[in-house]
Design a protein around this motif. Structure first.
Motif, short mmCIF file in Angstrom:
data_model
loop_
_atom_site.label_atom_id
_atom_site.label_comp_id
_atom_site.label_asym_id
_atom_site.label_seq_id
_atom_site.Cartn_x
_atom_site.Cartn_y
_atom_site.Cartn_z
N GLY A 309 30.14 -56.21 -78.07
CA GLY A 309 28.78 -55.91 -78.99
C GLY A 309 28.76 -57.00 -79.99
O GLY A 309 27.60 -57.03 -80.74
N LEU A 310 29.33 -57.93 -79.93
CA LEU A 310 29.52 -59.36 -80.85
C LEU A 310 29.14 -60.63 -80.17
O LEU A 310 29.64 -61.01 -79.16
CB LEU A 310 30.98 -59.66 -81.48
N SER A 311 27.79 -61.17 -80.59
CA SER A 311 27.39 -62.34 -79.96
C SER A 311 27.28 -63.56 -81.05
O SER A 311 27.02 -63.08 -82.41
CB SER A 311 25.79 -62.20 -79.65
N LEU A 312 27.82 -64.61 -80.77
CA LEU A 312 27.80 -65.81 -81.60
C LEU A 312 27.35 -66.79 -81.12
O LEU A 312 27.16 -66.93 -79.98
CB LEU A 312 29.46 -65.90 -81.97
N CYS A 313 26.50 -67.70 -81.86
CA CYS A 313 25.83 -68.89 -81.44
C CYS A 313 25.78 -69.90 -82.59
O CYS A 313 25.57 -69.60 -83.71
CB CYS A 313 24.27 -68.48 -81.22
N ALA A 314 25.82 -71.37 -82.12
CA ALA A 314 25.83 -72.23 -82.79
C ALA A 314 24.69 -73.43 -82.34
O ALA A 314 24.91 -73.49 -80.90
CB ALA A 314 27.06 -73.04 -83.08
N ALA A 315 23.86 -74.01 -82.78
CA ALA A 315 22.66 -74.65 -82.33
C ALA A 315 22.63 -75.97 -83.21
O ALA A 315 22.51 -75.92 -84.36
CB ALA A 315 21.53 -73.98 -82.09
N TYR A 316 21.98 -76.87 -82.38
CA TYR A 316 21.54 -78.19 -83.18
C TYR A 316 20.30 -78.58 -82.74
O TYR A 316 20.22 -78.66 -81.52
CB TYR A 316 22.81 -79.16 -83.02
N TYR A 364 26.01 -58.19 -84.39
CA TYR A 364 26.76 -57.05 -83.96
C TYR A 364 25.89 -55.79 -83.73
O TYR A 364 25.43 -55.37 -84.43
CB TYR A 364 28.05 -56.90 -84.81
N ASN A 365 26.03 -55.46 -82.15
CA ASN A 365 25.45 -54.25 -81.88
C ASN A 365 26.47 -53.13 -81.67
O ASN A 365 27.43 -53.08 -81.20
CB ASN A 365 24.96 -54.37 -80.42
N THR A 366 26.29 -52.16 -82.74
CA THR A 366 27.16 -51.07 -82.97
C THR A 366 26.95 -49.82 -82.32
O THR A 366 27.64 -48.99 -82.15
CB THR A 366 27.23 -50.48 -84.48
N GLY A 367 25.96 -49.82 -81.42
CA GLY A 367 25.45 -49.04 -80.56
C GLY A 367 24.46 -48.03 -81.47
O GLY A 367 23.45 -48.51 -81.55
N ASP A 368 25.00 -46.80 -81.60
CA ASP A 368 23.80 -45.67 -81.95
C ASP A 368 23.47 -46.30 -83.53
O ASP A 368 22.68 -45.66 -84.06
CB ASP A 368 24.56 -44.35 -82.31
N PHE A 369 24.26 -47.07 -84.20
CA PHE A 369 23.94 -47.35 -85.71
C PHE A 369 23.36 -48.62 -85.67
O PHE A 369 23.24 -49.11 -86.82
CB PHE A 369 25.47 -47.52 -86.32
N GLY A 370 22.76 -49.35 -84.67
CA GLY A 370 21.82 -50.49 -84.54
C GLY A 370 22.67 -51.66 -84.58
O GLY A 370 23.75 -51.71 -84.26
N THR A 371 21.82 -52.71 -84.58
CA THR A 371 22.37 -54.11 -84.58
C THR A 371 22.25 -54.94 -85.89
O THR A 371 20.90 -55.03 -86.34
CB THR A 371 21.49 -54.83 -83.36
N PHE A 372 23.18 -55.41 -86.34
CA PHE A 372 23.30 -56.32 -87.54
C PHE A 372 23.29 -57.71 -86.99
O PHE A 372 23.85 -58.12 -86.25
CB PHE A 372 24.38 -56.02 -88.61
#
Length: 449
Positions: A309-316, A364-372
């Motif tokens: 559920g957790l996605s992280l990203c760094a970009a330049y 962060y995708n919580t599933g039924d409670f949406g994505t923050f």
């Protein structure tokens, strides 16, 4: 998507074309979406009441109806009718609209101006080649400098002839002639545009300008997955007669190149994925007595999915600029968004020219409670950056600010409930040199049918 059976006469009326007339019935696929879209913003120095004030807020209520048909002999037809209104929200909640179906800034009174034919095309498949002619969407993945943007109420579309071939294993070849498009005023089709920072005769920046591409625009793209763990896309554009009639009788031409590589594999730890991009826009060197310089950009991003559920990203991203010449910004030919990895909700002018930008984001995708989601960018702006243009409350150029660095924070939330997709965003932008900032709130709900 639902399927209904219409007689040829009814289909002809639905499509507003006599070309569908025939004696047999036609299977019509019907789909679309309904949208309610609202945005409010406040800026330092604005004398209004702030967020949620009627004069600082805008909204739309819109419906799109998609109609498609199999015409036989590998011919298909598609069309899209778009309604954009406000449902009366401008009477007490908002002062304007986010998007129109004609060249107007308010809604109401004239129902003709609330309708637009945003898609209409014929496609033919021959073996592994598909030819599509008419008004259509172009995807960013295959056309990074002329693509349909999804940030507004509805996507913009293009008048184009598109050819897609898959004869080469693991490779897609695309060729296109793009005559223009709707932009984000959906009721009128106009030329593509190229964004530049213009200068006065004394060399000072005079503002950012969108120059129309008055003649032909060609695209060639090759996308392949033949390289292990990599999706590589290479695109070339030729744009002719840019700015004809704006400042000179004859326009200029420009060539643009764009490369994008996405590297990912299930064997990589923690869902590691890497993105690399590089491009150049090279206009003719002289235009209306001004010196133009080519613009080069590159970017890199690294993504991780360390836990479910957790996605992280760094970009330049880095876009160069020449302080002594007119520069072309790295933007979509709508004149709005950028294909750069560091594109946020509102930072396109900051990152598109003479800018070094860092980005960090997480969702962060919580599933039924949406994505923050949360994302932050910091841009080090050079002298040719588009944000160096200072304007008064009427939008007129009020001065020139050197090295107007910019940072932006986006906080988003998305959830789907009972078939309706809801989205909410809070944006805080800060211009460091002139010590000003803005706050923006955007919310929408979409129901696809």
């Amino acid at each position: 998507m639902k399927k209904i059976i219409l007689s040829a006469a009814v289909a002809a009326m639905a499509f507003s074309t006599s070309a569908m007339a025939a004696d047999k019935g036609i299977d019509i696929d019907v789909g679309g979406q309904a949208v309610v879209y609202y945005q409010t913003a406040e800026t330092d120095g604005d004398h209004s009441e702030g967020l949620f004030d009627q004069d600082n807020s805008s909204a739309n209520v819109g419906i799109q109806l998609d109609l498609g048909a199999d015409l036989g002999n590998n011919f298909t037809f598609g069309s899209q009718l778009t309604y954009l209104g406000t449902a009366g929200l401008e009477k007490n909640l908002v002062g304007g609209v986010r998007q129109t179906s004609d060249a107007i800034t308010t809604q109401g009174g004239d129902t003709t101006n609330e309708l637009a034919l945003t898609k209409i095309f014929i496609a033919k498949k021959i073996a592994n080649t598909t030819v599509k002619i008419g008004r259509q969407e172009l995807p960013k993945s295959l056309s990074p400098l002329a693509y349909s943007e999804g940030w507004n109420v509805f996507k913009n579309t293009f008048d184009a002839i598109l050819v897609v071939n898959t004869d080469i294993p693991k490779t897609t070849l695309v060729g296109a002639y793009v005559a223009g498009g709707t932009g984000h005023t959906l009721g009128s089709a106009s030329d593509l545009v190229v964004s530049v920072n213009t200068k006065t005769s004394d060399g000072m920046h005079a503002g950012d300008t969108n120059l129309a591409v008055d003649d032909t625009s060609y695209l060639i793209t090759a996308q392949t997955t033949a390289i292990p763990m990599t999706t590589l896309t290479a695109s070339y554009y030729h744009l002719s007669q840019i700015g004809e009639g704006d400042f000179a009788d004859n326009g200029i031409s420009a060539d643009a190149f764009w490369l994008d590589a996405k590297i990912a594999d299930k064997s990589f730890p923690m869902g590691l994925n890497i993105g690399l991009q590089a491009g150049q826009i090279d206009p003719d060197s002289e235009y209306a007595g001004l010196d133009l310089e080519e613009t080069t950009a590159y970017g890199v991003k690294i993504g991780l999915k360390p836990v479910a559920g957790l996605s992280l990203c760094a970009a330049y991203t880095d876009v160069d600029g020449d302080d002594d010449k007119v520069n072309v910004a790295v933007k979509n030919t709508t004149g709005v968004k950028s294909p750069l990895y560091t594109q946020m909700i509102a930072n396109q002018d900051a990152i598109a020219l003479d800018a070094k930008t860092w980005q960090l984001k997480a969702s962060y995708n919580t599933g039924d409670f949406g994505t923050f989601g949360i994302a932050y960018t910091d841009t080090n702006a050079g002298a040719s950056n588009l944000n160096n243009i200072l304007r008064d409350t009427d939008g007129n150029i009020a001065g020139y600010e050197d090295d107007n660095d910019y940072n932006e924070l986006d906080v988003t939330y998305k959830i789907k409930v009972a078939g309706v997709q809801y989205f909410a965003a809070y944006v805080m932008g800060d211009y460091e040199s002139d010590d000003s900032d803005f706050d923006l709130i955007r919310v929408w709900a979409r129901y696809a049918f």
